[in-house]
Design a protein around this motif. Structure first.
Motif, PDB file in Angstrom:
ATOM      1  N   TYR A 126     114.159  39.852 124.745  1.00  0.00           N
ATOM      2  CA  TYR A 126     112.807  40.074 124.217  1.00  0.00           C
ATOM      3  C   TYR A 126     111.749  39.456 125.145  1.00  0.00           C
ATOM      4  O   TYR A 126     110.690  40.051 125.387  1.00  0.00           O
ATOM      5  N   SER A 130     108.685  41.351 127.179  1.00  0.00           N
ATOM      6  CA  SER A 130     107.272  40.983 126.984  1.00  0.00           C
ATOM      7  C   SER A 130     106.541  40.813 128.303  1.00  0.00           C
ATOM      8  O   SER A 130     105.322  40.998 128.376  1.00  0.00           O
ATOM      9  N   TYR A 176     105.465  37.825 120.720  1.00  0.00           N
ATOM     10  CA  TYR A 176     106.647  38.669 120.935  1.00  0.00           C
ATOM     11  C   TYR A 176     107.817  37.896 121.553  1.00  0.00           C
ATOM     12  O   TYR A 176     108.973  38.205 121.285  1.00  0.00           O
ATOM     13  N   ILE A 179     110.360  35.234 118.938  1.00  0.00           N
ATOM     14  CA  ILE A 179     111.021  35.822 117.775  1.00  0.00           C
ATOM     15  C   ILE A 179     111.839  34.758 117.048  1.00  0.00           C
ATOM     16  O   ILE A 179     112.306  33.790 117.646  1.00  0.00           O
ATOM     17  N   SER A 198     118.302  43.572 115.186  1.00  0.00           N
ATOM     18  CA  SER A 198     116.898  43.162 115.234  1.00  0.00           C
ATOM     19  C   SER A 198     116.214  43.256 113.878  1.00  0.00           C
ATOM     20  O   SER A 198     115.166  42.640 113.667  1.00  0.00           O
ATOM     21  N   THR A 202     112.749  38.014 112.817  1.00  0.00           N
ATOM     22  CA  THR A 202     111.304  38.052 112.586  1.00  0.00           C
ATOM     23  C   THR A 202     110.633  38.351 113.917  1.00  0.00           C
ATOM     24  O   THR A 202     110.625  37.505 114.823  1.00  0.00           O
ATOM     25  N   VAL A 203     110.113  39.555 114.043  1.00  0.00           N
ATOM     26  CA  VAL A 203     109.533  40.006 115.308  1.00  0.00           C
ATOM     27  C   VAL A 203     108.051  40.323 115.078  1.00  0.00           C
ATOM     28  O   VAL A 203     107.706  41.134 114.215  1.00  0.00           O
ATOM     29  N   GLU A 204     107.184  39.716 115.869  1.00  0.00           N
ATOM     30  CA  GLU A 204     105.747  39.973 115.775  1.00  0.00           C
ATOM     31  C   GLU A 204     105.192  40.267 117.170  1.00  0.00           C
ATOM     32  O   GLU A 204     105.686  39.748 118.173  1.00  0.00           O
ATOM     33  N   ARG A 208     110.694  46.251 117.611  1.00  0.00           N
ATOM     34  CA  ARG A 208     112.064  45.739 117.529  1.00  0.00           C
ATOM     35  C   ARG A 208     112.917  46.501 118.539  1.00  0.00           C
ATOM     36  O   ARG A 208     112.665  47.677 118.816  1.00  0.00           O
TER      37      ARG A 208
END
Length: 232
Positions: A126, A130, A176, A179, A198, A202-204, A208
């Motif tokens: 991840y 990013s 991002y 996570i 995924s 918790t993905v912001e 995903r």
């Protein structure tokens, strides 16, 4: 008239006593004699007298007494301590050695100590997405067919192109790459093969990235299979 013999001879004068030599002078005289005898012995045997060795300071004593040496040693200690502290508290950007050349991906990353977590395989994937770090992200896949499966699912020609497209969907890099994993995933695995969906994370700040099958290869964890998640 015959003279008596010896009558005209002058009477003998008594000889003065030999002067007494000072004891210290006598010792010096004897030492000089011994030295002369030693020189004659060396000449007779062909042994040349050896010059006395200079009694200078030993080099390590000179070094230890140098201020420059102690300053350099102190500086070296500070550098080592600072490096250790940084690695201990902040870690490295990407554990392990990633093989790469001008052609891009050449092999899987090794040395990731966990399948999950921010410094684990999925967490690092991840993070690389990013930053659009195509090489580091794609080398987390063990095989080319898994990379291509990931690319096809995102309508891209290859893994690198898929990472770039996903990067365009990231709205917050800071969120991002931070996570959150459920507590069970952060425990030390009891097997050498772990599946991380995924949807359970918790993905912001971005999309995903599917379901990862992560396996332990040598001392590190790599992605051996991948599939899309139903949650995105």
């Amino acid at each position: 008239m015959t003279d008596e013999p010896g009558k005209d001879l002058a009477p003998r004068q008594p000889q003065p006593p030999a002067p007494q030599m000072d004891p210290e002078q006598f010792k010096q005289f004897q030492a000089f004699q011994r030295f002369q005898e030693f020189q004659r012995y060396q000449e007779a045997t062909g042994q040349a007298p050896q010059p006395p060795k200079p009694q200078g300071k030993r080099w390590w004593l000179v070094v230890l007494g140098s201020r420059l040496f102690w300053r350099a040693l102190t500086f070296l200690f500070i550098v080592i301590a600072a490096t250790w502290a940084y690695n201990h508290y902040f870690g490295t950007d990407d554990p392990g050695d990633i093989a790469q050349d001008s052609g891009g991906v050449t092999g899987p990353a090794q040395g990731l100590s966990a399948p999950a977590g921010l410094q684990g395989t999925v967490g690092m994937f991840y993070k690389h997405v990013s930053f659009a770090d195509t090489t580091r992200a794609c080398t987390l896949f063990l095989r080319d067919d898994t990379r291509q499966k990931f690319a096809n699912a995102h309508g891209a020609s290859d893994c690198a192109a898929a990472v770039k497209e996903l990067k365009a969907k990231v709205t917050s890099v800071d969120k991002y790459q931070q996570i959150m994993f459920p507590p069970d995933m952060l425990k030390t695995p009891t097997t050498t093969k772990v599946t991380i969906n995924s949807c359970e994370l918790t993905v912001e700040g971005g999309p995903r990235l599917g379901t990862f099958v992560v396996e332990k290869v040598g001392s590190g964890w790599v992605i051996t299979d991948w599939s899309p998640s139903t949650c995105g």
